[in-house]
Motif scaffolding. Structure first.
Motif, PDB file in Angstrom:
ATOM      1  N   VAL A   1       0.865  -1.181   0.000  1.00 22.98           N
ATOM      2  CA  VAL A   1       0.000   0.000   0.000  1.00 22.98           C
ATOM      3  C   VAL A   1       0.898   1.227   0.000  1.00 22.98           C
ATOM      4  O   VAL A   1       1.763   1.378   0.867  1.00 22.98           O
ATOM      5  CB  VAL A   1      -0.931   0.028   1.233  1.00 22.98           C
ATOM      6  N   ILE A   2       0.705   2.090  -0.953  1.00 17.53           N
ATOM      7  CA  ILE A   2       1.445   3.344  -1.001  1.00 17.53           C
ATOM      8  C   ILE A   2       0.621   4.361  -0.221  1.00 17.53           C
ATOM      9  O   ILE A   2      -0.368   4.899  -0.724  1.00 17.53           O
ATOM     10  CB  ILE A   2       1.703   3.805  -2.440  1.00 17.53           C
ATOM     11  N   ALA A   3       1.008   4.576   1.034  1.00 16.39           N
ATOM     12  CA  ALA A   3       0.276   5.474   1.919  1.00 16.39           C
ATOM     13  C   ALA A   3       0.612   6.929   1.607  1.00 16.39           C
ATOM     14  O   ALA A   3       1.737   7.251   1.226  1.00 16.39           O
ATOM     15  CB  ALA A   3       0.617   5.154   3.370  1.00 16.39           C
ATOM     16  N   HIS A   4      -0.384   7.782   1.765  1.00 10.18           N
ATOM     17  CA  HIS A   4      -0.216   9.222   1.495  1.00 10.18           C
ATOM     18  C   HIS A   4       0.310   9.442   0.081  1.00 10.18           C
ATOM     19  O   HIS A   4       1.161  10.314  -0.146  1.00 10.18           O
ATOM     20  CB  HIS A   4       0.732   9.871   2.504  1.00 10.18           C
ATOM     21  N   ALA A   5      -0.196   8.688  -0.854  1.00  8.28           N
ATOM     22  CA  ALA A   5       0.303   8.781  -2.231  1.00  8.28           C
ATOM     23  C   ALA A   5       0.160  10.185  -2.797  1.00  8.28           C
ATOM     24  O   ALA A   5       0.953  10.598  -3.640  1.00  8.28           O
ATOM     25  CB  ALA A   5      -0.440   7.774  -3.115  1.00  8.28           C
ATOM     26  N   GLU A   6      -0.822  10.933  -2.312  1.00 12.54           N
ATOM     27  CA  GLU A   6      -1.043  12.296  -2.798  1.00 12.54           C
ATOM     28  C   GLU A   6       0.104  13.233  -2.422  1.00 12.54           C
ATOM     29  O   GLU A   6       0.244  14.312  -2.994  1.00 12.54           O
ATOM     30  CB  GLU A   6      -2.366  12.849  -2.256  1.00 12.54           C
ATOM     31  N   ARG A   7       0.936  12.837  -1.483  1.00  8.12           N
ATOM     32  CA  ARG A   7       2.049  13.685  -1.046  1.00  8.12           C
ATOM     33  C   ARG A   7       3.281  13.536  -1.935  1.00  8.12           C
ATOM     34  O   ARG A   7       4.221  14.313  -1.818  1.00  8.12           O
ATOM     35  CB  ARG A   7       2.417  13.365   0.401  1.00  8.12           C
ATOM     36  N   TYR A   8       3.287  12.540  -2.799  1.00 13.14           N
ATOM     37  CA  TYR A   8       4.402  12.331  -3.720  1.00 13.14           C
ATOM     38  C   TYR A   8       4.059  12.991  -5.042  1.00 13.14           C
ATOM     39  O   TYR A   8       3.390  12.413  -5.897  1.00 13.14           O
ATOM     40  CB  TYR A   8       4.673  10.843  -3.915  1.00 13.14           C
ATOM     41  N   GLU A   9       4.521  14.229  -5.199  1.00 16.54           N
ATOM     42  CA  GLU A   9       4.153  15.013  -6.374  1.00 16.54           C
ATOM     43  C   GLU A   9       4.476  14.292  -7.677  1.00 16.54           C
ATOM     44  O   GLU A   9       3.695  14.312  -8.624  1.00 16.54           O
ATOM     45  CB  GLU A   9       4.856  16.374  -6.332  1.00 16.54           C
ATOM     46  N   GLU A  10       5.631  13.616  -7.714  1.00 16.93           N
ATOM     47  CA  GLU A  10       6.019  12.911  -8.940  1.00 16.93           C
ATOM     48  C   GLU A  10       5.058  11.766  -9.253  1.00 16.93           C
ATOM     49  O   GLU A  10       4.904  11.400 -10.419  1.00 16.93           O
ATOM     50  CB  GLU A  10       7.457  12.396  -8.863  1.00 16.93           C
ATOM     51  N   LEU A  11       4.382  11.230  -8.259  1.00 13.78           N
ATOM     52  CA  LEU A  11       3.392  10.179  -8.472  1.00 13.78           C
ATOM     53  C   LEU A  11       2.021  10.776  -8.791  1.00 13.78           C
ATOM     54  O   LEU A  11       1.356  10.355  -9.731  1.00 13.78           O
ATOM     55  CB  LEU A  11       3.298   9.286  -7.230  1.00 13.78           C
ATOM     56  N   LEU A  12       1.634  11.786  -8.037  1.00 12.61           N
ATOM     57  CA  LEU A  12       0.311  12.390  -8.211  1.00 12.61           C
ATOM     58  C   LEU A  12       0.120  12.961  -9.609  1.00 12.61           C
ATOM     59  O   LEU A  12      -0.970  12.885 -10.173  1.00 12.61           O
ATOM     60  CB  LEU A  12       0.100  13.486  -7.156  1.00 12.61           C
ATOM     61  N   HIS A  13       1.173  13.494 -10.176  1.00 13.31           N
ATOM     62  CA  HIS A  13       1.045  14.170 -11.467  1.00 13.31           C
ATOM     63  C   HIS A  13       1.586  13.359 -12.641  1.00 13.31           C
ATOM     64  O   HIS A  13       1.688  13.876 -13.750  1.00 13.31           O
ATOM     65  CB  HIS A  13       1.708  15.542 -11.386  1.00 13.31           C
ATOM     66  N   ASP A  14       1.895  12.100 -12.401  1.00 16.74           N
ATOM     67  CA  ASP A  14       2.362  11.220 -13.479  1.00 16.74           C
ATOM     68  C   ASP A  14       1.438  10.006 -13.521  1.00 16.74           C
ATOM     69  O   ASP A  14       1.671   9.004 -12.848  1.00 16.74           O
ATOM     70  CB  ASP A  14       3.805  10.800 -13.217  1.00 16.74           C
ATOM     71  N   PHE A  15       0.372  10.105 -14.315  1.00 17.54           N
ATOM     72  CA  PHE A  15      -0.634   9.047 -14.358  1.00 17.54           C
ATOM     73  C   PHE A  15      -0.055   7.727 -14.850  1.00 17.54           C
ATOM     74  O   PHE A  15      -0.469   6.664 -14.407  1.00 17.54           O
ATOM     75  CB  PHE A  15      -1.823   9.462 -15.214  1.00 17.54           C
ATOM     76  N   ALA A  16       0.931   7.789 -15.741  1.00 16.52           N
ATOM     77  CA  ALA A  16       1.550   6.558 -16.235  1.00 16.52           C
ATOM     78  C   ALA A  16       2.289   5.835 -15.109  1.00 16.52           C
ATOM     79  O   ALA A  16       2.237   4.608 -15.017  1.00 16.52           O
ATOM     80  CB  ALA A  16       2.500   6.873 -17.387  1.00 16.52           C
ATOM     81  N   LEU A  17       2.953   6.582 -14.244  1.00 20.62           N
ATOM     82  CA  LEU A  17       3.657   5.977 -13.116  1.00 20.62           C
ATOM     83  C   LEU A  17       2.669   5.332 -12.151  1.00 20.62           C
ATOM     84  O   LEU A  17       2.880   4.205 -11.701  1.00 20.62           O
ATOM     85  CB  LEU A  17       4.503   7.017 -12.385  1.00 20.62           C
ATOM     86  N   ALA A  18       1.575   6.012 -11.850  1.00 22.70           N
ATOM     87  CA  ALA A  18       0.545   5.441 -10.975  1.00 22.70           C
ATOM     88  C   ALA A  18       0.009   4.145 -11.575  1.00 22.70           C
ATOM     89  O   ALA A  18      -0.125   3.134 -10.876  1.00 22.70           O
ATOM     90  CB  ALA A  18      -0.582   6.447 -10.750  1.00 22.70           C
ATOM     91  N   ASP A  19      -0.292   4.164 -12.854  1.00 26.32           N
ATOM     92  CA  ASP A  19      -0.795   2.958 -13.523  1.00 26.32           C
ATOM     93  C   ASP A  19       0.216   1.817 -13.468  1.00 26.32           C
ATOM     94  O   ASP A  19      -0.145   0.668 -13.254  1.00 26.32           O
ATOM     95  CB  ASP A  19      -1.160   3.256 -14.978  1.00 26.32           C
TER      96      ASP A  19
END
Length: 74
Positions: A2-20
């Motif tokens: 589980v990636i907790a507080h995922a919204e706090r990782y700007e590089e993850l929040l704004h990179d939809f390909a990385l999240a996917d």
């Protein structure tokens, strides 16, 4: 994982390909309810709405750490 507080990782929040990519690898995305209710910026708000629309958010957290301090707010 589980990636907790995922919204706090700007590089993850704004990179939809990385999240996917992380989700395909088996990760779950957790977001704090406080951040959903009051995003840090308009840009973050747009990204969180996109995550919610696309089903990226798997878990919600209260960011509560105890009843005596930082109590859960959902």
């Amino acid at each position: 994982v589980v990636i907790a507080h995922a919204e706090r990782y700007e590089e993850l929040l704004h990179d939809f390909a990385l999240a996917d990519q992380l989700i395909r690898a088996g990760c779950l995305i957790q977001v704090s309810t406080g951040e959903l209710a009051e995003p840090a910026s308009a840009r973050d708000e747009r990204a969180l709405k996109e995550w919610a629309t696309r089903g990226v958010i798997h878990c919600l957290g209260s960011d509560g750490h105890g009843l005596g301090r930082r109590e859960p707010r959902l």
